[in-house]
Design an enzyme around this catalytic site. Structure first.
Site, PDB file in Angstrom:
ATOM      1  N   LYS A 172       0.839  -1.203   0.000  1.00 13.97           N
ATOM      2  CA  LYS A 172       0.000   0.000   0.000  1.00 13.97           C
ATOM      3  C   LYS A 172       0.877   1.258   0.000  1.00 13.97           C
ATOM      4  O   LYS A 172       2.076   1.180   0.336  1.00 13.97           O
ATOM      5  CB  LYS A 172      -0.916  -0.014   1.231  1.00 13.97           C
ATOM      6  CG  LYS A 172      -0.162  -0.033   2.556  1.00 13.97           C
ATOM      7  CD  LYS A 172      -1.081  -0.396   3.730  1.00 13.97           C
ATOM      8  CE  LYS A 172      -0.311  -0.403   5.031  1.00 13.97           C
ATOM      9  NZ  LYS A 172      -1.090  -0.973   6.139  1.00 13.97           N
ATOM     10  N   ARG A 216     -10.718  -0.795  14.341  1.00 15.31           N
ATOM     11  CA  ARG A 216     -10.492   0.072  13.190  1.00 15.31           C
ATOM     12  C   ARG A 216     -11.407  -0.357  12.053  1.00 15.31           C
ATOM     13  O   ARG A 216     -12.327   0.353  11.715  1.00 15.31           O
ATOM     14  CB  ARG A 216      -9.011  -0.004  12.793  1.00 15.31           C
ATOM     15  CG  ARG A 216      -8.632   0.978  11.729  1.00 15.31           C
ATOM     16  CD  ARG A 216      -7.131   1.021  11.485  1.00 15.31           C
ATOM     17  NE  ARG A 216      -6.607  -0.181  10.863  1.00 15.31           N
ATOM     18  CZ  ARG A 216      -5.379  -0.270  10.340  1.00 15.31           C
ATOM     19  NH1 ARG A 216      -4.563   0.774  10.379  1.00 15.31           N
ATOM     20  NH2 ARG A 216      -4.952  -1.395   9.785  1.00 15.31           N
ATOM     21  N   TYR A 266      16.330  29.391  11.447  1.00 14.02           N
ATOM     22  CA  TYR A 266      15.166  30.147  11.913  1.00 14.02           C
ATOM     23  C   TYR A 266      15.063  30.146  13.431  1.00 14.02           C
ATOM     24  O   TYR A 266      15.286  29.113  14.070  1.00 14.02           O
ATOM     25  CB  TYR A 266      13.880  29.532  11.348  1.00 14.02           C
ATOM     26  CG  TYR A 266      13.708  29.710   9.870  1.00 14.02           C
ATOM     27  CD1 TYR A 266      13.714  30.982   9.292  1.00 14.02           C
ATOM     28  CD2 TYR A 266      13.508  28.602   9.038  1.00 14.02           C
ATOM     29  CE1 TYR A 266      13.534  31.147   7.922  1.00 14.02           C
ATOM     30  CE2 TYR A 266      13.330  28.764   7.680  1.00 14.02           C
ATOM     31  CZ  TYR A 266      13.344  30.041   7.123  1.00 14.02           C
ATOM     32  OH  TYR A 266      13.163  30.192   5.785  1.00 14.02           O
ATOM     33  N   MET A 308      12.536  24.050   5.102  1.00 12.18           N
ATOM     34  CA  MET A 308      11.788  23.313   4.086  1.00 12.18           C
ATOM     35  C   MET A 308      12.714  22.569   3.116  1.00 12.18           C
ATOM     36  O   MET A 308      12.462  21.419   2.770  1.00 12.18           O
ATOM     37  CB  MET A 308      10.878  24.266   3.303  1.00 12.18           C
ATOM     38  CG  MET A 308       9.959  23.535   2.338  1.00 12.18           C
ATOM     39  SD  MET A 308       8.975  24.638   1.319  1.00 12.18           S
ATOM     40  CE  MET A 308       7.861  25.336   2.524  1.00 12.18           C
TER      41      MET A 308
HETATM   42  C1  PLP Z   1      -0.392  -1.997   6.782  1.00 11.64           C
HETATM   43  C2  PLP Z   1      -1.004  -3.271   7.202  1.00 11.64           C
HETATM   44  C3  PLP Z   1      -0.216  -4.437   7.335  1.00 11.64           C
HETATM   45  C4  PLP Z   1       1.291  -4.421   7.246  1.00 11.64           C
HETATM   46  O1  PLP Z   1       1.813  -4.068   8.498  1.00 11.64           O
HETATM   47  P1  PLP Z   1       3.389  -3.955   8.774  1.00 11.64           P
HETATM   48  O2  PLP Z   1       3.450  -3.620  10.209  1.00 11.64           O
HETATM   49  O3  PLP Z   1       3.888  -2.861   7.889  1.00 11.64           O
HETATM   50  O4  PLP Z   1       3.988  -5.262   8.436  1.00 11.64           O
HETATM   51  C5  PLP Z   1      -0.861  -5.629   7.600  1.00 11.64           C
HETATM   52  N1  PLP Z   1      -2.220  -5.678   7.762  1.00 11.64           N
HETATM   53  C6  PLP Z   1      -2.990  -4.588   7.682  1.00 11.64           C
HETATM   54  C7  PLP Z   1      -4.457  -4.704   7.881  1.00 11.64           C
HETATM   55  C8  PLP Z   1      -2.415  -3.342   7.405  1.00 11.64           C
HETATM   56  O5  PLP Z   1      -3.181  -2.243   7.356  1.00 11.64           O
END
Ligand code: PLP
Length: 368
Positions: free
Chosen positions: A39, A136, A262, A310
């Site tokens: 992702k 979640r 800054y 930046m």
């Molecule tokens: C992002 C995600 C993972 C991967 O988790 P890592 O800690 O990066 O290995 C696995 N399962 C779900 C549902 C996720 O959202």
């Protein structure tokens, strides 16, 4: 003078993948498959070369968050199984069918929508997520049991996976891990016989390495592939993948008592040589990482001084010889010496955020 380079070792990614594969072979669930979570453009590193590399070393299953990420991935992984964590949003169903994406379904309403689509289109693939404590996404345990009791709700659907997600996998000792594992096992024990062969998945990177009990049939591995530490407060079993190097743009000698950057929050305690490099928070080097932050020149640590801006960061090179440090000398912002998790600690965040913040101004270079 070379520009700022973001170098990504595909070989290290392949090695990290293999490390997870080996970890799944050590337990009793020797059939567990290591799937790659790619992702957010493979955690900011570039999904195309990474999916191609992983496919070459035997990865057949991928997870993304959004439908459009799955569509993009499909071009580089034509044969792969691609799961989409967010499921199919209204009006995305056709995209899923066209690209052969498998939605992760979390609720009765999305299940109903998917079933209607499936009946109309004949495309019936899906995965189910049950929430065992992350709160979640996913069917609540009681909802999941209702789902298991009513065959009609899943009739005609082709369920590829049942998954849940650990909330505290990175904390080895956290009792929540065992609680979630226990609940997941209980719920799975109550599946009707026609669902008893559906593969199960609970573990992310940390869960995969925690104990063999967490591995089940499919491990969903993300951060560890990219060299981040899956654990907090435990040595990183994965090898660094990302190197950011940038040349020094300018070196100035400043008097004791002069301030840098800054707000003038850092003042030179002595006559100092200050080097300026062309990376800043717009490149994902989080402003909060400045205070305790270090970079490295030839493997030697050099402190960041003054606020990160930046586009530019100042470093104190007073202790290095003038031959070793010149305009154009390369500075490691992250890599073998400066680990992403160290930068993350300095900014009170996690390696995941460092990687996904890297930004678009780097020339990404892949090597094996
Ligand atoms: C992002 C995600 C993972 C991967 O988790 P890592 O800690 O990066 O290995 C696995 N399962 C779900 C549902 C996720 O959202």
């Amino acid at each position: 003078m070379s520009a700022t380079n973001l170098r990504i070792s595909l070989e290290r990614i392949a090695e990290n993948y293999q490390m997870f594969v080996d970890a799944t072979k050590s337990g009793s669930f020797s059939s567990s498959e290591v799937a790659a979570v790619v992702k957010a453009d493979a955690y900011g590193l570039g999904v195309e070369p990474i999916a191609q590399t992983l496919s070459k070393v035997g990865c057949k299953t991928y997870f993304v968050a959004h439908g459009f990420e799955g569509r993009e991935l499909r071009a580089f992984a034509p044969e792969a199984k691609i799961y989409v964590f967010h499921g199919a949003l209204p009006n995305e169903e056709e995209l899923f069918r066209e690209y052969g994406l498998i939605p992760v379904v979390h609720s009765f309403s999305s299940l109903e929508r998917w079933r209607a689509f499936s009946q109309a289109s004949g495309y019936s693939d899906l995965a189910l997520q049950v929430d065992t404590g992350m709160n979640r996404l996913g069917f609540q345990p009681d909802e999941f049991l209702r789902l298991m009791e009513d065959d009609l709700l899943l009739e005609g659907l082709d369920i590829h996976l049942i998954m849940s997600h650990l909330a505290c996998g990175d904390e080895v000792e956290n009792i929540k891990n065992k609680k979630q594992l226990g609940l997941f096992k209980d719920l799975m024990a109550q599946r009707p016989s026609w669902l008893s062969h559906v593969p199960l998945s609970l573990a992310n990177s940390a869960g995969t390495l925690l104990e063999a009990d967490y591995q089940f049939d499919v491990c969903r591995v993300g951060i560890g592939l990219y060299g981040g530490n899956p654990f907090s407060g435990r040595a990183n079993p994965c090898s660094p993948v990302v190197t950011v190097e940038t040349p020094i743009l300018q070196i100035s000698e400043i008097e004791m008592g002069e301030s840098v950057s800054y707000g003038g929050r850092w003042t030179a305690p002595r006559l100092s040589r200050i080097a300026t490099v062309g990376v800043g928070y717009a490149d994902g080097y989080l402003r909060a990482a400045g205070g305790q932050g270090t970079v490295a020149i030839d493997g030697r640590r050099v402190p960041i001084v003054g606020r990160i801006t930046m586009d530019l960061i100042m470093i104190d090179v007073t202790d290095l010889s003038t031959e070793a440090v010149q305009v154009g000398s390369l500075v490691e912002m992250m890599g073998e010496t400066i680990l992403i998790d160290q930068i993350a600690d300095n900014a009170e965040t996690i390696g995941y955020e460092i990687l996904t913040s890297l930004g678009r101004r780097y020339r990404r270079e892949y090597f094996s």
